[in-house]
Design a protein around this motif. Structure first.
Motif, PDB file in Angstrom:
ATOM      1  N   ARG A 227       1.439  -7.004  -5.280  1.00  0.00           N
ATOM      2  CA  ARG A 227       0.297  -6.296  -5.743  1.00  0.00           C
ATOM      3  C   ARG A 227       0.656  -4.715  -5.125  1.00  0.00           C
ATOM      4  N   VAL A 228       0.510  -3.939  -5.960  1.00  0.00           N
ATOM      5  CA  VAL A 228       0.704  -2.319  -5.467  1.00  0.00           C
ATOM      6  C   VAL A 228      -0.509  -1.738  -5.604  1.00  0.00           C
ATOM      7  N   ILE A 229      -0.987  -1.233  -4.400  1.00  0.00           N
ATOM      8  CA  ILE A 229      -2.030  -0.212  -4.474  1.00  0.00           C
ATOM      9  C   ILE A 229      -1.708   1.082  -3.730  1.00  0.00           C
ATOM     10  N   ARG A 230      -2.032   2.050  -4.586  1.00  0.00           N
ATOM     11  CA  ARG A 230      -1.751   3.603  -4.176  1.00  0.00           C
ATOM     12  C   ARG A 230      -2.799   4.067  -3.470  1.00  0.00           C
ATOM     13  N   VAL A 231      -2.511   4.502  -2.461  1.00  0.00           N
ATOM     14  CA  VAL A 231      -3.415   5.002  -1.138  1.00  0.00           C
ATOM     15  C   VAL A 231      -2.778   6.536  -0.568  1.00  0.00           C
ATOM     16  N   GLY A 232      -2.839   7.261  -1.802  1.00  0.00           N
ATOM     17  CA  GLY A 232      -2.216   8.789  -1.347  1.00  0.00           C
ATOM     18  C   GLY A 232      -3.349   9.604  -0.601  1.00  0.00           C
ATOM     19  N   LYS A 233      -3.017  10.567   0.202  1.00  0.00           N
ATOM     20  CA  LYS A 233      -3.787  11.445   0.824  1.00  0.00           C
ATOM     21  C   LYS A 233      -3.407  12.963   0.820  1.00  0.00           C
ATOM     22  N   ARG A 234      -2.462  13.077  -0.120  1.00  0.00           N
ATOM     23  CA  ARG A 234      -1.945  14.662  -0.010  1.00  0.00           C
ATOM     24  C   ARG A 234      -3.067  15.447  -0.729  1.00  0.00           C
ATOM     25  N   GLY A 235      -3.023  16.481  -0.329  1.00  0.00           N
ATOM     26  CA  GLY A 235      -3.784  17.532  -0.969  1.00  0.00           C
ATOM     27  C   GLY A 235      -5.232  17.789  -0.820  1.00  0.00           C
ATOM     28  N   GLY A 236      -5.853  16.695  -0.409  1.00  0.00           N
ATOM     29  CA  GLY A 236      -7.489  16.729  -0.441  1.00  0.00           C
ATOM     30  C   GLY A 236      -8.058  16.089  -1.292  1.00  0.00           C
ATOM     31  N   CYS A 237      -7.878  16.466  -2.499  1.00  0.00           N
ATOM     32  CA  CYS A 237      -8.794  15.745  -3.689  1.00  0.00           C
ATOM     33  C   CYS A 237      -8.008  14.627  -3.901  1.00  0.00           C
ATOM     34  N   ARG A 238      -8.697  13.669  -4.873  1.00  0.00           N
ATOM     35  CA  ARG A 238      -8.135  12.331  -5.134  1.00  0.00           C
ATOM     36  C   ARG A 238      -7.372  11.536  -4.101  1.00  0.00           C
TER      37      ARG A 238
ATOM     38  N   VAL B  38       2.604  -4.827   3.245  1.00  0.00           N
ATOM     39  CA  VAL B  38       3.481  -3.515   3.559  1.00  0.00           C
ATOM     40  C   VAL B  38       3.038  -2.269   3.484  1.00  0.00           C
ATOM     41  N   ARG B  39       2.601  -1.646   4.287  1.00  0.00           N
ATOM     42  CA  ARG B  39       2.274  -0.303   4.339  1.00  0.00           C
ATOM     43  C   ARG B  39       3.363   0.708   4.139  1.00  0.00           C
ATOM     44  N   VAL B  40       3.515   1.243   3.016  1.00  0.00           N
ATOM     45  CA  VAL B  40       4.708   1.993   2.708  1.00  0.00           C
ATOM     46  C   VAL B  40       4.083   3.564   3.198  1.00  0.00           C
ATOM     47  N   LYS B  41       5.144   4.206   4.064  1.00  0.00           N
ATOM     48  CA  LYS B  41       4.755   5.709   4.360  1.00  0.00           C
ATOM     49  C   LYS B  41       6.016   6.348   4.186  1.00  0.00           C
ATOM     50  N   GLY B  42       5.862   7.649   3.697  1.00  0.00           N
ATOM     51  CA  GLY B  42       7.034   8.627   3.369  1.00  0.00           C
ATOM     52  C   GLY B  42       7.796   8.899   4.755  1.00  0.00           C
ATOM     53  N   GLY B  43       9.101   8.889   4.637  1.00  0.00           N
ATOM     54  CA  GLY B  43       9.774   9.309   5.667  1.00  0.00           C
ATOM     55  C   GLY B  43       9.975   8.612   6.800  1.00  0.00           C
ATOM     56  N   GLU B  44       9.616   8.955   8.044  1.00  0.00           N
ATOM     57  CA  GLU B  44       9.855   7.997   9.290  1.00  0.00           C
ATOM     58  C   GLU B  44       8.179   7.864   9.701  1.00  0.00           C
ATOM     59  N   ALA B  45       7.863   6.705   9.717  1.00  0.00           N
ATOM     60  CA  ALA B  45       6.349   6.135   9.919  1.00  0.00           C
ATOM     61  C   ALA B  45       5.835   6.744  11.068  1.00  0.00           C
ATOM     62  N   LEU B  46       6.743   6.770  12.318  1.00  0.00           N
ATOM     63  CA  LEU B  46       6.444   7.284  13.510  1.00  0.00           C
ATOM     64  C   LEU B  46       6.649   8.866  13.830  1.00  0.00           C
ATOM     65  N   LEU B  47       6.795   9.533  12.819  1.00  0.00           N
ATOM     66  CA  LEU B  47       6.694  10.871  12.824  1.00  0.00           C
ATOM     67  C   LEU B  47       5.762  11.323  11.916  1.00  0.00           C
ATOM     68  N   PHE B  48       4.609  12.203  12.495  1.00  0.00           N
ATOM     69  CA  PHE B  48       3.425  12.712  11.763  1.00  0.00           C
ATOM     70  C   PHE B  48       2.718  11.533  10.978  1.00  0.00           C
ATOM     71  N   GLY B  49       1.981  11.740  10.089  1.00  0.00           N
ATOM     72  CA  GLY B  49       0.929  10.626   9.517  1.00  0.00           C
ATOM     73  C   GLY B  49       0.192  10.122  10.597  1.00  0.00           C
ATOM     74  N   ARG B  50      -0.519   8.774  10.080  1.00  0.00           N
ATOM     75  CA  ARG B  50      -1.331   8.220  11.127  1.00  0.00           C
ATOM     76  C   ARG B  50      -1.061   6.959  11.481  1.00  0.00           C
ATOM     77  N   ALA B  51       0.292   6.801  11.806  1.00  0.00           N
ATOM     78  CA  ALA B  51       0.732   5.434  12.190  1.00  0.00           C
ATOM     79  C   ALA B  51       0.070   5.242  13.379  1.00  0.00           C
ATOM     80  N   GLY B  52      -0.268   5.944  14.462  1.00  0.00           N
ATOM     81  CA  GLY B  52      -0.872   5.861  15.694  1.00  0.00           C
ATOM     82  C   GLY B  52      -2.443   5.021  15.496  1.00  0.00           C
TER      83      GLY B  52
ATOM     84  N   LEU C 233       0.851  -1.371  -0.015  1.00  0.00           N
ATOM     85  CA  LEU C 233      -0.053   0.014  -0.063  1.00  0.00           C
ATOM     86  C   LEU C 233       1.007   1.285  -0.105  1.00  0.00           C
ATOM     87  N   LEU C 234       0.680   1.832  -1.019  1.00  0.00           N
ATOM     88  CA  LEU C 234       1.713   3.137  -1.354  1.00  0.00           C
ATOM     89  C   LEU C 234       1.381   4.354  -0.996  1.00  0.00           C
ATOM     90  N   ASP C 235       1.841   5.199  -0.105  1.00  0.00           N
ATOM     91  CA  ASP C 235       1.737   6.597   0.062  1.00  0.00           C
ATOM     92  C   ASP C 235       2.235   7.212  -0.784  1.00  0.00           C
TER      93      ASP C 235
END
Lengths: 259, 259
Positions: free
Chosen positions: B53-64, B86-100, B36-38
């Motif tokens: 299997r790759v699934i794109r799951v971006g959340k940036r920007g609001g739309c799409r 494997v949930r791929v998160k940009g940067g460090e997963a434990l800093l910002f984002g929704r890892a919690g 699952l690709l950020d």
């Protein structure tokens, strides 16, 4: 200006386990002529540089230490002979330690420097606890701070607490009592707190507790350096998950110690 | 309780360049059934998981965008089928984002979670600038904070400035003017400041300036998201070294823009 091909790589060794090195770090080690090895780095890292001359340059504890000036001289000397020097630093090279001084020294000598980032133990500690350092229910950030007086003076604990960020305190075990007392002047007694010793290594140990019991629990459970102390609401999201090893809760620690 | 062998790896993709992944991350990708690709991660990361299997799951920007609840459902669904997600998160997963939130969801579903740390863009930015984030001449720590209101509310800039730590501000480009103004109420106008866009990627751009010119210089030079804003005395140690590419000084930026 440097006329040969010598250079220095300031390499972040990460928190311990070798597979927490970056691919770039592994490549730099494989190409190293000389490795200067920090004593907070996993000594097995030299297996990734079998061709290199290894020089141990630890500074921990005070005695048996290698003066910073001597380390910097070694880096300069070997690089000026045209060698690729890899200076291995525990954790992330750009967080604490003396990377700033080393970069300035090398720059002044006209020696190219490459910096390779790594995993700092505060992030490895959070991974062990199964938490985000910045869970949005609790905070908007995290502060990495050293409690080591000689290097940086005493932090202003009240100011740090006022940010309401998660606090990741490095080199704090020798004064865990006084720093916890200082933080209790600004934060509730039941603020979640944790200690993670040898975070990100096979010897990792974790203690999950609250601020008013932090120092006593850590002492009772025999936690010492090197360790990261974590304080803040986000730490309370940890439930010491079943899939993790190495956890000691405050109560268990006290019990084990009383037994 | 989960009775099959499914699991989820929350994987920190680092700041962009693939060789900044850890060895552990590369191994997890090679073993992934589903990725699952950020959209903040380098899309070329899928070359390390050719079987998945790759699934794109971006959340940036609001739309799409892909709603968080849907991402969490996908992780659960595939893991419960016995797959290694494997949930791929940009940067460090434990800093910002929704890892919690993601960890809590998976834990509630009895799905094992592995967390793989990575390099956050703030560290990559410091490497690009050739500085320690905590040069002991300037500070005793560094604070990573998000300026993104929706996620965390507005940070207390006065409290953050009062710590005298280096500030590494994420998601701040949309309000760089107001946050610089807020910081100027507490910090000197000539406090060193920098913006590093796409830190740690091949597209990295850096701007070195001072707090009172930060917003104007960044705007003039066309800096936008994603970028890290750095503020503090330690940033002033940067001399935009000759061995680095991608540097834009405030003056050059203004000149380039005026030309």
């Amino acid at each position: 200006m440097n006329t040969n091909s010598g250079k220095v790589t300031l390499l972040s060794a990460g928190p311990g386990e070798l597979d927490l090195l970056t691919l770039r770090a592994a490549k730099a080690l494989a190409a190293a002529d000389v490795v200067l090895l920090d004593d907070l780095a996993n000594p097995e890292i030299v297996t990734l540089a079998p061709q290199a001359r290894v020089i141990r340059v630890g500074k921990r504890g005070g005695c048996r230490s290698t003066p910073q000036a001597f380390i910097e001289r070694l880096m300069r000397r070997y690089a000026q002979r045209g060698l690729h020097v890899v200076r291995v630093k525990g954790g992330e090279a750009l967080l604490f330690g003396r990377a700033g001084e080393e970069i300035a020294t090398l720059r002044d000598a006209g020696i190219p420097v490459e910096i390779v980032n790594g995993i700092s133990s505060g992030f490895a500690a959070a991974a062990g606890l199964g938490i985000s350092l910045t869970h949005r229910r609790h905070c908007h950030g995290v502060t990495f701070v050293t409690a080591h007086k000689e290097d940086h003076g005493e932090p202003d604990w009240a100011a740090l607490a006022a940010t309401r960020t998660t606090l990741a305190i490095y080199m704090g075990m020798r004064r865990i009592g006084s720093l916890a007392t200082a933080l209790l002047a600004s934060l509730p007694a039941d603020t979640p707190a944790a200690v993670v010793q040898w975070a990100g290594s096979v010897d990792e140990r974790r203690l999950l507790t609250r601020l008013d019991r932090l120092a006593a629990d850590a002492t009772d459970a025999g936690f010492g350096s090197p360790a990261v102390i974590l304080v803040g609401g986000a730490i309370g999201e940890s439930v010491e998950p079943a899939w993790a090893d190495g956890a000691v809760s405050g109560d268990e620690a006290a019990h084990a110690c009383a037994a």
